[in-house]
Design an enzyme around this catalytic site. Structure first.
Site, PDB file in Angstrom:
ATOM      1  N   GLY A   1      -3.478   7.568  -4.167  1.00  0.00           N
ATOM      2  CA  GLY A   1      -2.340   6.866  -4.736  1.00  0.00           C
ATOM      3  C   GLY A   1      -1.989   7.412  -6.108  1.00  0.00           C
ATOM      4  O   GLY A   1      -1.352   8.456  -6.241  1.00  0.00           O
ATOM      5  N   ARG A   2      -2.436   6.722  -7.164  1.00  0.00           N
ATOM      6  CA  ARG A   2      -2.044   7.070  -8.533  1.00  0.00           C
ATOM      7  C   ARG A   2      -2.344   8.516  -8.910  1.00  0.00           C
ATOM      8  O   ARG A   2      -1.653   9.101  -9.749  1.00  0.00           O
ATOM      9  CB  ARG A   2      -2.743   6.130  -9.514  1.00  0.00           C
TER      10      ARG A   2
ATOM     11  N   PRO B   1       1.047   4.295   0.175  1.00  0.00           N
ATOM     12  CA  PRO B   1       2.365   3.754  -0.172  1.00  0.00           C
ATOM     13  C   PRO B   1       2.368   3.290  -1.623  1.00  0.00           C
ATOM     14  O   PRO B   1       1.454   2.597  -2.059  1.00  0.00           O
ATOM     15  CB  PRO B   1       2.520   2.560   0.775  1.00  0.00           C
TER      16      PRO B   1
ATOM     17  N   ALA C   1       5.235   1.616  -4.371  1.00  0.00           N
ATOM     18  CA  ALA C   1       6.599   1.127  -4.569  1.00  0.00           C
ATOM     19  C   ALA C   1       7.308   1.956  -5.638  1.00  0.00           C
ATOM     20  O   ALA C   1       6.777   2.186  -6.721  1.00  0.00           O
ATOM     21  CB  ALA C   1       6.579  -0.337  -4.978  1.00  0.00           C
TER      22      ALA C   1
ATOM     23  N   CYS D   1      -1.898  -5.481  -1.820  1.00  0.00           N
ATOM     24  CA  CYS D   1      -1.082  -5.553  -3.032  1.00  0.00           C
ATOM     25  C   CYS D   1      -1.594  -6.648  -3.962  1.00  0.00           C
ATOM     26  O   CYS D   1      -1.692  -7.817  -3.567  1.00  0.00           O
ATOM     27  CB  CYS D   1       0.380  -5.820  -2.657  1.00  0.00           C
TER      28      CYS D   1
ATOM     29  N   ASN E   1     -10.246   4.471  -0.277  1.00  0.00           N
ATOM     30  CA  ASN E   1      -9.226   4.524  -1.332  1.00  0.00           C
ATOM     31  C   ASN E   1      -9.843   4.066  -2.647  1.00  0.00           C
ATOM     32  O   ASN E   1     -10.571   3.089  -2.700  1.00  0.00           O
ATOM     33  CB  ASN E   1      -8.070   3.603  -0.937  1.00  0.00           C
TER      34      ASN E   1
ATOM     35  N   LYS F   1      -4.475  -2.083   5.453  1.00  0.00           N
ATOM     36  CA  LYS F   1      -4.934  -1.691   4.112  1.00  0.00           C
ATOM     37  C   LYS F   1      -5.320  -2.970   3.382  1.00  0.00           C
ATOM     38  O   LYS F   1      -4.549  -3.932   3.319  1.00  0.00           O
ATOM     39  CB  LYS F   1      -3.791  -0.988   3.381  1.00  0.00           C
TER      40      LYS F   1
ATOM     41  N   ASP G   1      -9.964   5.994  -6.894  1.00  0.00           N
ATOM     42  CA  ASP G   1     -10.530   6.984  -7.808  1.00  0.00           C
ATOM     43  C   ASP G   1     -10.683   8.368  -7.197  1.00  0.00           C
ATOM     44  O   ASP G   1     -11.648   9.090  -7.490  1.00  0.00           O
ATOM     45  CB  ASP G   1     -11.875   6.506  -8.366  1.00  0.00           C
TER      46      ASP G   1
END
Length: 421
Positions: free
Chosen positions: A275-276, A28, A30, A148, A251, A188, A253
């Site tokens: 993610g990124r 996820p 945002a 977060c 999660n 998470k 890298d």
């Protein structure tokens, strides 16, 4: 492009009743993982499946190129190309009927498995939000956000700060697992607040005792944010510490198919969370799915092929938003990510950042040198890493791993204005 390390075709990873035939999860994010972007990532992931999984009906219920599903696919327990999770939504906003929050959990008609990430600090409100999602048939998997690092969340005791308070963490997770009934719940989290306040192993045991189906670990502390190198050894320690029946999702890298294979091999995790790395690069899921199934790597897309993806993404965003100008504003950050590394001049980039219609976007993309191959500079890390940041926490938060009455009385403030944060 070099071939990924040899990897056997993975068995299905079980997350409660769900079966992930490709052990990959879209994290996820945002303002990023809305329905159009999830659809792009999932379609690319499906395109990387080996023939035997493709022929099992993965593509039988496909929407058209404008994103309008011809008919809704049958929902089931199988996730052929992995899980694709919504943006984080606040449980209180959901319970109170916030219109924007409900828009965020509106499922894509193509989704076989509907995954929603919930954020909150009040067990009763979190449980009620979970029940609403389950009763309305909007969710097949619930993920709880305890990772977060954003100051507006952690300074009020939410997100990555919360697992430090073991009693609150236990109450929250237990309440949601009970409310979700047969729908699997995952959590998470991060390693901890900082190196002196490591929480993930204790929190994981609490989560296991509460009945979670899986645990995702971003292998950084809150203090690290996204800086430095993710500590994959902590993922390996987590895999050793929890029962095999509980899936461990690694999660941090993962920026290529090779990274995904290496994480699985070195940590023993059941699936990788991305993610990124997929910002402006949704085809990363194709690359990861192929690598995890032992298939050879493909060349990156040309600028012309990227432009086609951009336009498809934009069309779907217009349909999702119902407002072309608003959708074009939403696309600006994505266009910048898509063009990373390509030889596109400053004037062209500026003009693309000002488009207000699909027609204008098409014209400005077609004016580029579309024959460019995918650049080396477009590979590897994505997103702003930044540096370490001093943790923002409520006053006295670290004095005890249990909530004081004063802290409990202030917790409701952590949910104000955080939807999607």
């Amino acid at each position: 492009m070099s071939a990924p390390p040899a990897a056997p075709a993975p068995r299905a990873v079980e997350v409660g009743p769900l079966r992930l035939w490709s052990p990959v999860v879209l994290a996820p994010m945002a303002g990023v993982t809305d329905a159009p972007f999830r659809r792009l990532c999932r379609r690319f992931g499906e395109s990387g499946l080996p023939p035997e999984l493709r022929s099992a009906g993965v593509d039988a219920e496909r929407g058209d190129e404008d994103g309008a599903a011809r008919r809704r696919p049958v929902r089931g327990v199988d996730a052929p190309a992995g899980l694709y999770v919504t943006e984080m939504v606040t449980s209180r906003a959901l319970v109170e009927g916030n219109e924007e929050t409900w828009r965020m959990v509106r499922p894509d008609p193509e989704e076989r498995v509907r995954s929603v990430q919930l954020y909150g600090v009040d067990p009763a409100t979190m449980a009620r939000a979970a029940r609403i999602l389950v009763e309305r048939g909007l969710v097949d998997h619930i993920d709880l956000n305890f990772g977060c690092p954003v100051p507006k969340v952690t300074r009020k005791g939410g997100g990555a700060a919360l697992p430090w308070k073991r009693d609150l963490f236990a109450d929250l997770v237990s309440a949601v697992v009970r409310a979700a009934a047969d729908v699997p719940v995952t959590v998470k989290m991060r390693i901890g607040i900082d190196d002196a306040h490591v929480t993930y192993l204790d929190a994981s045991q609490i989560a296991v005792d509460a009945g979670v189906a899986g645990i995702g670990l971003h292998a950084r502390t809150q203090m690290q944010h996204y800086s430095g190198q993710a500590d994959w050894s902590s993922i390996a320690r987590l895999r050793d510490a929890v029962p095999e029946r509980v899936a461990v999702l690694g999660n941090g890298d993962v920026f290529s198919g090779e990274d995904a294979v290496r994480m699985v091999e070195t940590t023993g995790c059941d699936a990788v969370v991305v993610g990124r790395g997929c910002q402006g690069r949704p085809w990363l899921f194709r690359d990861i799915v192929r690598a995890l199934h032992g298939l050879p790597a493909l060349e990156g897309p040309t600028l012309g092929e990227v432009a086609e993806v951009v336009e498809r993404h934009a069309r779907w965003t217009v349909l999702d938003q119902g407002d072309e100008r608003r959708a074009m504003r939403e696309m600006r950050k994505h266009v910048g990510w898509y063009l990373r590394g390509f030889a596109v001049g400053g004037t062209a980039r500026r003009d693309l950042n000002l488009v207000s219609s699909l027609e204008e976007l098409h014209e400005r993309l077609q004016a580029l040198d579309l024959d460019q191959p995918f650049p080396r500079a477009g590979e590897g890390r994505r997103g702003r890493a930044g540096g370490e940041k001093a943790p923002h926490l409520p006053d006295g938060w670290l004095d005890s791993p249990r909530l004081s009455e004063a802290e409990r009385a202030q917790l409701h403030l952590a949910e104000i204005g955080v939807s999607g944060g």
